[in-house]
Design a protein around this motif. Structure first.
Motif, mmCIF file in Angstrom:
data_model
loop_
_atom_site.group_PDB
_atom_site.id
_atom_site.type_symbol
_atom_site.label_atom_id
_atom_site.label_comp_id
_atom_site.label_asym_id
_atom_site.label_seq_id
_atom_site.Cartn_x
_atom_site.Cartn_y
_atom_site.Cartn_z
ATOM 1 N N LEU A 1 44.945 32.440 40.512
ATOM 2 C CA LEU A 1 46.048 33.017 39.706
ATOM 3 C C LEU A 1 47.165 31.675 39.318
ATOM 4 O O LEU A 1 47.419 31.731 38.073
ATOM 5 N N PRO A 2 47.440 30.679 40.165
ATOM 6 C CA PRO A 2 48.534 29.919 39.853
ATOM 7 C C PRO A 2 48.105 29.120 38.537
ATOM 8 O O PRO A 2 48.719 28.540 37.704
ATOM 9 N N ILE A 3 46.679 28.774 38.395
ATOM 10 C CA ILE A 3 46.043 28.008 37.380
ATOM 11 C C ILE A 3 45.696 28.757 35.953
ATOM 12 O O ILE A 3 46.224 28.540 35.108
ATOM 13 N N GLU A 4 45.357 30.091 36.399
ATOM 14 C CA GLU A 4 45.157 31.159 35.211
ATOM 15 C C GLU A 4 46.248 31.439 34.741
ATOM 16 O O GLU A 4 46.302 31.574 33.355
ATOM 17 N N GLN A 5 47.423 31.575 35.359
ATOM 18 C CA GLN A 5 48.908 31.909 34.599
ATOM 19 C C GLN A 5 49.492 30.907 33.748
ATOM 20 O O GLN A 5 49.649 31.087 32.794
ATOM 21 N N LYS A 6 49.165 29.431 34.486
ATOM 22 C CA LYS A 6 49.430 28.334 33.411
ATOM 23 C C LYS A 6 48.699 28.228 32.234
ATOM 24 O O LYS A 6 49.120 28.037 31.038
ATOM 25 N N VAL A 7 47.509 28.267 32.121
ATOM 26 C CA VAL A 7 46.634 28.296 31.028
ATOM 27 C C VAL A 7 46.705 29.503 29.997
ATOM 28 O O VAL A 7 47.076 29.160 28.842
ATOM 29 N N ASP A 8 47.054 30.753 30.695
ATOM 30 C CA ASP A 8 47.351 32.013 29.802
ATOM 31 C C ASP A 8 48.460 31.588 28.891
ATOM 32 O O ASP A 8 48.538 32.003 27.553
ATOM 33 N N THR B 1 49.820 43.024 35.431
ATOM 34 C CA THR B 1 50.015 41.896 34.682
ATOM 35 C C THR B 1 48.908 41.328 34.693
ATOM 36 O O THR B 1 48.483 40.937 33.568
ATOM 37 N N ASP B 2 48.541 40.658 35.898
ATOM 38 C CA ASP B 2 47.327 39.958 35.811
ATOM 39 C C ASP B 2 46.075 40.514 36.045
ATOM 40 O O ASP B 2 44.865 39.764 36.196
ATOM 41 N N GLN B 3 46.134 42.016 36.161
ATOM 42 C CA GLN B 3 44.895 42.506 36.394
ATOM 43 C C GLN B 3 43.888 41.879 37.621
ATOM 44 O O GLN B 3 42.855 41.702 37.357
#
Length: 371
Positions: A103-110, A193-195
């Motif tokens: 998630l830490p990377i996916e959230q930044k990319v999103d 939120t992040d499913q």
């Protein structure tokens, strides 16, 4: 007035080329470049090749931003350990690594992609995550080097390296061949939120007030219960006996499968408003006047196995097969039952909550989650 005498020139003082000022912002990069130019890490590895091996496995940081005080302290402490072992006569190579998934990377990319993400397929999104992670691997590598941390920086391990991912796939394949991989139901923490499912460490809690209710579950055979535990005249032989639970999650009552008790605790039969209930003796004794205690000293272990009826009709609770229902609605033992709140009987819904799930697994209870 005569000129002042230069007494310094009259003294026989030691001479040194060592600068009086550290001037670290300029000198530290020069020293790091000198180590790099001379191949210091490679020379250390060659010189200590025949020594006993000491390995420190690096728990990798996320590649999702510049380093901070936490990651800096982590790496500095590891560097102290590795260098001290090297000075103690060990061959102590340090292989740094980076965690490139999650998630830490996916959230930044999103956040970076914004609305553009809606037009991208899953492969393109993964590629964007890979590029983002690689960028911060390069940033963090130089920042760690600037701290003077030694290691094989040109040959790190990353969780997104194809050979690393291939090894994970191979290990998973071995688990599958040994029958260790299966599909089943389990209660998990979920982020809407992040499913995605969340680990316990990823949760943040805040104080809040929730409604708490007491729920009475009637025993399936109240007369047999009274005959078993009352040696004298029965208090109210025609009244049903209820197991009284207390819960702060009323919405899980339709998922109830069992009731947990502490097998080492004592329980009592009390009368309140003309009805009979089973609760923990300590709870009853702590609230004098609220309950009329008819019988105490029933061990929790003696309650295990008792059958009860769900207070809701089949239409209002989760649907079970006949076989699943035969395994349900009984008293079980659990070591997490406390006596500081509630009634000493814990409503158990294996489809909601970690403790309940583990109890369900141990007691072969069905996993029910109709909510």
């Amino acid at each position: 007035m005569a000129d002042a005498t230069d007494y310094k020139s009259t003294l026989n003082l030691p001479r040194t080329e060592f600068p009086m000022k550290a001037d670290l912002p300029r000198r530290e990069p020069q020293q790091l470049e000198a180590w790099k130019a001379m191949g210091l890490e490679e020379k250390l590895r060659a010189a200590s090749a025949n020594r006993p091996r000491f390995l420190l496995h690096d728990g990798p940081p996320y590649a999702n931003g510049p380093i901070h005080l936490g990651t800096a302290l982590n790496k500095i402490l590891k560097d102290l350990v590795v260098r001290s072992r090297s000075l103690a006569g060990f061959n102590a190579p340090y292989v740094p690594g980076w965690d490139c998934h999650g998630l830490p990377i996916e959230q930044k990319v999103d956040k970076k992609l914004g609305s553009k993400k809606r037009e991208m397929d899953a492969v393109a999104i993964r590629k964007a995550c890979r590029e983002y992670a690689q960028g911060f691997i390069d940033v963090q590598r130089e920042q760690f080097r600037r701290l003077g941390i030694g290691g094989q920086w040109e040959h790190p391990y990353t969780t997104m390296a194809f050979n690393y991912e291939a090894e994970i796939a191979r290990a998973f394949g071995e688990f599958y061949e040994k029958g260790l991989v299966f599909r089943a139901l389990k209660s998990v923490r979920w982020c809407f939120t992040d499913q995605t499912a969340l680990a316990e460490a990823e949760l943040e809690y805040e104080e809040r007030e929730d409604p708490a209710i007491e729920v009475a579950f009637p025993l399936r055979d109240s007369r047999a219960f009274l005959d078993r535990f009352f040696s004298g005249p029965l208090p109210s032989p025609d009244l049903p006996v209820h197991l009284l639970i207390w819960t702060t999650t009323p919405w899980t009552i339709p998922s109830n499968i069992a009731i947990a008790v502490d097998p080492e605790a004592n329980y009592a039969v009390i009368r309140r408003e003309g009805k009979l209930y089973v609760i923990a003796s300590q709870i009853a004794n702590d609230k004098p006047g609220r309950y009329e205690i008819l019988l105490g000293g029933i061990r929790g272990a003696d309650l295990v196995g008792l059958l009860y009826e769900h207070p809701l009709s089949r239409e209002k609770r989760g649907e079970l097969t006949a076989e699943e229902e035969a395994r349900s609605f009984r008293v079980v033992a659990a070591n997490y039952v406390t006596m500081d709140t509630g009634t000493g009987l814990v409503h158990t819904a294996p489809g909601h909550g970690e403790d309940d799930f583990r109890t369900g697994q141990r007691e072969n209870l069905p996993i029910l989650s109709p909510v």
